[in-house]
Design a protein around this motif. Structure first.
Motif, short mmCIF file in Angstrom:
data_model
loop_
_atom_site.label_atom_id
_atom_site.label_comp_id
_atom_site.label_asym_id
_atom_site.label_seq_id
_atom_site.Cartn_x
_atom_site.Cartn_y
_atom_site.Cartn_z
N SER A 74 -42.78 5.61 8.67
CA SER A 74 -42.48 5.26 7.28
C SER A 74 -41.04 4.80 7.10
N LEU A 75 -40.19 5.09 8.07
CA LEU A 75 -38.78 4.69 8.01
C LEU A 75 -38.59 3.23 8.41
N ARG A 76 -39.58 2.64 9.05
CA ARG A 76 -39.48 1.24 9.51
C ARG A 76 -39.20 0.27 8.36
N VAL A 77 -39.90 0.42 7.26
CA VAL A 77 -39.77 -0.53 6.15
C VAL A 77 -38.37 -0.50 5.55
N PRO A 78 -37.83 0.66 5.17
CA PRO A 78 -36.47 0.63 4.62
C PRO A 78 -35.43 0.16 5.64
N LEU A 79 -35.59 0.52 6.91
CA LEU A 79 -34.62 0.04 7.91
C LEU A 79 -34.70 -1.47 8.07
N GLN A 80 -35.90 -2.03 8.00
CA GLN A 80 -36.05 -3.48 8.08
C GLN A 80 -35.37 -4.15 6.89
N SER A 81 -35.49 -3.55 5.73
CA SER A 81 -34.84 -4.11 4.53
C SER A 81 -33.32 -4.09 4.68
N VAL A 82 -32.78 -2.99 5.19
CA VAL A 82 -31.33 -2.89 5.40
C VAL A 82 -30.89 -3.93 6.42
N ARG A 83 -31.66 -4.07 7.50
CA ARG A 83 -31.32 -5.06 8.53
C ARG A 83 -31.31 -6.48 7.95
N GLU A 84 -32.32 -6.81 7.18
CA GLU A 84 -32.39 -8.15 6.56
C GLU A 84 -31.21 -8.36 5.62
N TRP A 85 -30.88 -7.33 4.83
CA TRP A 85 -29.74 -7.45 3.93
C TRP A 85 -28.47 -7.71 4.72
N ALA A 86 -28.26 -6.94 5.78
CA ALA A 86 -27.05 -7.10 6.60
C ALA A 86 -26.98 -8.49 7.21
N GLU A 87 -28.10 -8.98 7.75
CA GLU A 87 -28.10 -10.30 8.37
C GLU A 87 -27.83 -11.39 7.35
N THR A 88 -28.34 -11.22 6.15
CA THR A 88 -28.13 -12.20 5.08
C THR A 88 -26.67 -12.25 4.65
N HIS A 89 -26.01 -11.10 4.64
CA HIS A 89 -24.67 -11.00 4.07
C HIS A 89 -23.55 -10.92 5.10
N VAL A 90 -23.86 -11.19 6.36
CA VAL A 90 -22.82 -11.15 7.41
C VAL A 90 -21.63 -12.04 7.07
N PRO A 91 -21.82 -13.29 6.65
CA PRO A 91 -20.64 -14.13 6.34
C PRO A 91 -19.76 -13.52 5.24
N GLU A 92 -20.37 -12.97 4.20
CA GLU A 92 -19.60 -12.36 3.12
C GLU A 92 -18.85 -11.13 3.61
N ILE A 93 -19.50 -10.34 4.43
CA ILE A 93 -18.86 -9.14 4.97
C ILE A 93 -17.68 -9.51 5.84
N HIS A 94 -17.85 -10.52 6.69
CA HIS A 94 -16.74 -10.98 7.55
C HIS A 94 -15.57 -11.49 6.72
N ARG A 95 -15.87 -12.23 5.64
CA ARG A 95 -14.79 -12.72 4.76
C ARG A 95 -14.04 -11.55 4.12
N ALA A 96 -14.78 -10.57 3.65
CA ALA A 96 -14.14 -9.40 3.02
C ALA A 96 -13.30 -8.64 4.04
N GLN A 97 -13.80 -8.50 5.27
CA GLN A 97 -13.04 -7.80 6.31
C GLN A 97 -11.76 -8.55 6.65
N ARG A 98 -11.83 -9.89 6.75
CA ARG A 98 -10.62 -10.68 7.04
C ARG A 98 -9.62 -10.55 5.90
N ALA A 99 -10.10 -10.60 4.65
CA ALA A 99 -9.20 -10.46 3.50
C ALA A 99 -8.54 -9.09 3.49
N ALA A 100 -9.28 -8.06 3.80
CA ALA A 100 -8.71 -6.71 3.84
C ALA A 100 -7.68 -6.60 4.96
N GLU A 101 -7.97 -7.20 6.09
CA GLU A 101 -7.04 -7.18 7.23
C GLU A 101 -5.76 -7.94 6.88
N GLU A 102 -5.90 -9.09 6.23
CA GLU A 102 -4.73 -9.88 5.85
C GLU A 102 -3.89 -9.15 4.80
N ALA A 103 -4.55 -8.43 3.90
CA ALA A 103 -3.81 -7.67 2.88
C ALA A 103 -3.07 -6.50 3.52
#
Length: 116
Positions: A74-103
């Motif tokens: 039963s844990l497969r479905v929520p983990l798949q959703s989290v994985r899909e969310w992460a894959e979709t938002h990788v570029p945004e996450i990387h931008r935020a990490q770079r901005a935080a590092e630069e700050a």
């Protein structure tokens, strides 16, 4: 419980066992970078939580297999959703990490050094 479900290796173990039962060596080979100690600890914790079933076979050499329980499945479905969310938002996450590092570590201003 959320800490365990969100743990890095939990996701890999649940994903690896999603479609079939596996032996310890198969899991270790399938999950790149996991040490035998960490795999053992993860499997024991997941078994204690009722997410993984451990089956021992009385043969020589001894054989042990691991499978997801219905609760683990039963844990497969929520983990798949989290994985899909992460894959979709990788570029945004990387931008935020770079901005935080630069700050945190702003580039030195070369013009102020030449004025000193």
């Amino acid at each position: 419980m959320l800490h365990r479900i969100g743990a890095r290796w939990t996701v890999f173990v649940v994903t690896a066992l999603a479609d079939r039962t596996m032996r310890f060596g198969e899991l270790k080979d399938h999950i790149q970078g996991i040490t035998p100690k960490v795999l053992t600890e993860t499997l024991r914790a997941l078994e204690a939580d009722g997410l993984v079933a451990r089956s021992e076979f009385d043969v020589h050499p001894p054989r042990v297999e691991y499978a997801l329980t219905p609760l683990g499945q039963s844990l497969r479905v929520p983990l798949q959703s989290v994985r899909e969310w992460a894959e979709t938002h990788v570029p945004e996450i990387h931008r935020a990490q770079r901005a935080a590092e630069e700050a945190r570590y702003p580039a030195s201003d070369s013009s102020s050094a030449s004025n000193a």
